[in-house]
Design a protein around this motif. Sequence first.
Motif, mmCIF file in Angstrom:
data_model
loop_
_atom_site.group_PDB
_atom_site.id
_atom_site.type_symbol
_atom_site.label_atom_id
_atom_site.label_comp_id
_atom_site.label_asym_id
_atom_site.label_seq_id
_atom_site.Cartn_x
_atom_site.Cartn_y
_atom_site.Cartn_z
ATOM 1 N N THR A 103 45.987 41.305 40.530
ATOM 2 C CA THR A 103 47.062 40.455 40.729
ATOM 3 C C THR A 103 47.680 40.373 42.165
ATOM 4 O O THR A 103 47.752 41.509 42.877
ATOM 5 C CB THR A 103 47.968 40.573 39.887
ATOM 6 N N THR A 104 48.069 39.284 42.587
ATOM 7 C CA THR A 104 48.943 39.152 43.848
ATOM 8 C C THR A 104 50.237 39.862 43.756
ATOM 9 O O THR A 104 50.842 40.055 42.563
ATOM 10 C CB THR A 104 49.315 37.664 44.186
ATOM 11 N N PRO A 105 50.812 40.384 44.944
ATOM 12 C CA PRO A 105 51.975 41.046 44.836
ATOM 13 C C PRO A 105 53.226 40.390 43.905
ATOM 14 O O PRO A 105 54.059 41.255 43.194
ATOM 15 C CB PRO A 105 52.551 41.350 46.249
ATOM 16 N N ASP A 106 53.239 39.133 44.001
ATOM 17 C CA ASP A 106 54.588 38.401 43.037
ATOM 18 C C ASP A 106 53.857 38.020 41.924
ATOM 19 O O ASP A 106 54.768 37.522 41.117
ATOM 20 C CB ASP A 106 54.683 36.932 44.050
ATOM 21 N N GLY A 107 52.599 38.360 41.328
ATOM 22 C CA GLY A 107 52.215 38.327 39.914
ATOM 23 C C GLY A 107 52.027 37.023 39.801
ATOM 24 O O GLY A 107 51.893 36.672 38.469
ATOM 25 N N THR A 108 51.915 36.192 40.476
ATOM 26 C CA THR A 108 51.487 34.524 40.201
ATOM 27 C C THR A 108 49.961 34.253 40.130
ATOM 28 O O THR A 108 49.756 33.088 39.706
ATOM 29 C CB THR A 108 52.383 33.571 41.231
ATOM 30 N N ALA A 109 49.146 35.022 40.612
ATOM 31 C CA ALA A 109 48.057 34.572 40.871
ATOM 32 C C ALA A 109 47.011 36.083 40.490
ATOM 33 O O ALA A 109 47.410 37.202 40.792
ATOM 34 C CB ALA A 109 47.678 33.983 42.069
ATOM 35 N N LEU A 110 45.702 35.644 39.878
ATOM 36 C CA LEU A 110 44.858 36.692 39.844
ATOM 37 C C LEU A 110 43.561 36.443 40.658
ATOM 38 O O LEU A 110 42.983 35.164 40.546
ATOM 39 C CB LEU A 110 44.207 36.654 38.130
ATOM 40 N N VAL A 111 43.419 37.325 41.412
ATOM 41 C CA VAL A 111 42.169 37.350 42.493
ATOM 42 C C VAL A 111 40.916 37.960 41.634
ATOM 43 O O VAL A 111 41.114 38.892 41.394
ATOM 44 C CB VAL A 111 42.518 37.915 43.837
ATOM 45 N N VAL A 112 39.771 37.115 41.740
ATOM 46 C CA VAL A 112 38.573 37.471 40.916
ATOM 47 C C VAL A 112 37.355 37.279 41.735
ATOM 48 O O VAL A 112 37.213 36.329 42.589
ATOM 49 C CB VAL A 112 38.590 36.387 39.675
ATOM 50 N N SER A 113 36.621 38.399 41.435
ATOM 51 C CA SER A 113 35.190 38.377 42.192
ATOM 52 C C SER A 113 34.025 37.816 41.207
ATOM 53 O O SER A 113 34.290 38.206 39.875
ATOM 54 C CB SER A 113 34.571 39.467 42.942
ATOM 55 N N ARG A 114 33.253 36.724 41.378
ATOM 56 C CA ARG A 114 32.250 36.129 40.302
ATOM 57 C C ARG A 114 31.088 36.233 41.002
ATOM 58 O O ARG A 114 30.704 35.833 41.739
ATOM 59 C CB ARG A 114 33.030 34.915 40.116
ATOM 60 N N PRO A 115 30.235 37.384 40.299
ATOM 61 C CA PRO A 115 28.891 37.488 41.025
ATOM 62 C C PRO A 115 28.014 36.201 40.943
ATOM 63 O O PRO A 115 27.458 36.203 41.920
ATOM 64 C CB PRO A 115 28.509 38.789 40.221
ATOM 65 N N SER A 116 27.811 35.647 39.780
ATOM 66 C CA SER A 116 26.831 34.638 39.803
ATOM 67 C C SER A 116 27.103 33.559 40.762
ATOM 68 O O SER A 116 26.239 32.599 41.181
ATOM 69 C CB SER A 116 26.705 34.004 38.153
ATOM 70 N N PHE A 117 28.569 33.500 40.839
ATOM 71 C CA PHE A 117 28.747 32.312 41.769
ATOM 72 C C PHE A 117 29.103 32.647 43.439
ATOM 73 O O PHE A 117 29.465 31.824 44.085
ATOM 74 C CB PHE A 117 30.431 31.532 41.351
ATOM 75 N N ALA A 118 28.848 33.940 43.650
ATOM 76 C CA ALA A 118 28.932 34.409 44.878
ATOM 77 C C ALA A 118 30.139 34.149 45.601
ATOM 78 O O ALA A 118 30.302 33.640 46.815
ATOM 79 C CB ALA A 118 27.838 33.954 45.812
ATOM 80 N N ASP A 119 31.251 34.278 44.991
ATOM 81 C CA ASP A 119 32.508 34.000 45.484
ATOM 82 C C ASP A 119 33.586 34.874 44.990
ATOM 83 O O ASP A 119 33.723 35.802 44.139
ATOM 84 C CB ASP A 119 33.114 32.475 45.426
ATOM 85 N N VAL A 120 34.985 34.753 45.598
ATOM 86 C CA VAL A 120 36.193 35.158 45.255
ATOM 87 C C VAL A 120 37.078 34.087 45.117
ATOM 88 O O VAL A 120 37.130 33.215 45.940
ATOM 89 C CB VAL A 120 36.601 36.405 46.369
ATOM 90 N N VAL A 121 37.860 34.146 43.883
ATOM 91 C CA VAL A 121 38.719 32.920 43.785
ATOM 92 C C VAL A 121 40.075 33.593 43.339
ATOM 93 O O VAL A 121 40.245 34.669 42.890
ATOM 94 C CB VAL A 121 38.237 31.896 42.719
ATOM 95 N N SER A 122 40.966 32.730 43.741
ATOM 96 C CA SER A 122 42.495 33.041 43.189
ATOM 97 C C SER A 122 42.892 32.064 42.106
ATOM 98 O O SER A 122 42.918 30.817 42.325
ATOM 99 C CB SER A 122 43.451 32.954 44.421
ATOM 100 N N VAL A 123 43.286 32.499 41.158
ATOM 101 C CA VAL A 123 43.552 31.801 39.675
ATOM 102 C C VAL A 123 45.010 31.875 39.658
ATOM 103 O O VAL A 123 45.540 32.811 39.227
ATOM 104 C CB VAL A 123 42.541 32.149 38.593
ATOM 105 N N ASP A 124 45.821 30.599 39.614
ATOM 106 C CA ASP A 124 47.078 30.174 39.427
ATOM 107 C C ASP A 124 47.376 30.742 37.831
ATOM 108 O O ASP A 124 46.735 30.257 37.037
ATOM 109 C CB ASP A 124 47.425 29.126 39.601
ATOM 110 N N LEU A 125 48.142 31.827 37.688
ATOM 111 C CA LEU A 125 48.463 32.339 36.134
ATOM 112 C C LEU A 125 49.523 31.592 35.481
ATOM 113 O O LEU A 125 49.373 31.769 34.266
ATOM 114 C CB LEU A 125 48.975 33.808 36.303
ATOM 115 N N ALA A 126 49.957 30.337 35.943
ATOM 116 C CA ALA A 126 50.944 29.608 35.435
ATOM 117 C C ALA A 126 50.237 28.333 34.919
ATOM 118 O O ALA A 126 50.092 27.934 33.688
ATOM 119 C CB ALA A 126 52.121 29.053 36.217
#
Length: 423
Positions: free
Chosen positions: A116-139
């Motif tokens: 999670t980001t320091p403010d707890g508003t997003a989850l940063v995820v590595s996705r092997p099959s999609f070869a990327d890292v994304v930030s997902v808004d938790l709201a």
Amino acid sequence: MTPVPPHPSRSRRRAGLAALAALALVAPTPLVSAPRPAAAAVALQEVMFVGNNWDGTADVIRSRGDYAKLGRINVIPDRAARLREIYLNPIKLAFFLGIRQGPGEGHDQLIDDMYTTPDGTALVVSRPSFADVVSVDLATGAIRWRFPVSGYRADHMAISPDGTRVAVSASTSNTVHVLDIRTGAQLGSFGTGDKPHENIFTSDGRLWNSSIGEVNTDLDAPWLDFTKGDRKITIADATTYQVVKVIDMRDRLDAAGRRDLSDAVRPAVFTPDGGKLYFQVSFFNGLIEYDVATDRITRVATLPKNPATSEDRTTWVNDSRHHGLSISPDGTRLCVAGTMDDYTTVMDRATLNPGPLVPASKPYWATVSGDGRDCVISESGADQVTAINFATGQKVTSVPVGDHPQRVRVGHLPVGWTPPAAG
């Protein structure tokens, strides 16, 4: 004859094409959504995230006590767009299908690691099959930014001590990218051995990466170990991202009289003072103790085998026999996930003797509860997480989660958080 100057429109067109060509050569950059307006700080609650690798979700559970489920997050809301992109590119498609049939055991690998980001508003995820890292808004469940890694597969991550940066292994390009956790901008990168895997930020301002080599072939006999590639620990300065040291565990293992062990370093943990590193290696039912100051292996502990486990090494998932390791906050206990032997045990660090063998179905990861009392493992074969008390070595409870849980991480969410609508 006087040369005819190029038409102004052609000059502008050529300049534009040159600019596009230059952009195409730049390292991967994040795709960033519109900035969000600044918001007042909110009170945060500590939780635990469980990455369900085969269904692309992260379960949110309490980080201690009863480990009750609080909600679920879809980390692949853009799945249709990613699949369209992959199926239109023959090379990407080949790697995508290779991941499915190799490390995915017939499934797409949709979430590997998360913070999670320091403010707890997003989850940063590595996705092997999609070869990327994304930030997902938790709201909202929407993607804030996306960073395509170099190569064709993203793997383990680590978060910096201050929570502002994440390091991710790009396993097919032998690279570690370090990203700003808030924006996804790349802050730096460095080269590694073959198939970088685990990353660890240390308190002395360094970033350790271990490479595991080729784990997706059946060339698993000890005499074929040379086919697994260049495996080493690469240590970079966590500010400049320049490599400051390389450790070849092959030399250290040989010096310790263990030529029989692989030098592919898997999950690893440091003692609280950073003086000792404990790690697992491919094909081994046990762990190794490494003294950082003297740069040598000091002890090797072999753990019990499950008589029901096949001795055919080609049947062990991604060359793992044991995969998952955590250490109690006081540094006196080690928790070991015996992946292919279907148990977990808490070891006394002073003696390296195991405690009770707690039955578990293909345990794949081990972490520490929010209060430090328990080791929490992911049982990928039973789709649940299980807490085991560090002091007693006994099971506390199990909680059902999604399909094939792997990484488990402690994070933070706003107090009163409710999961976004399913996307």
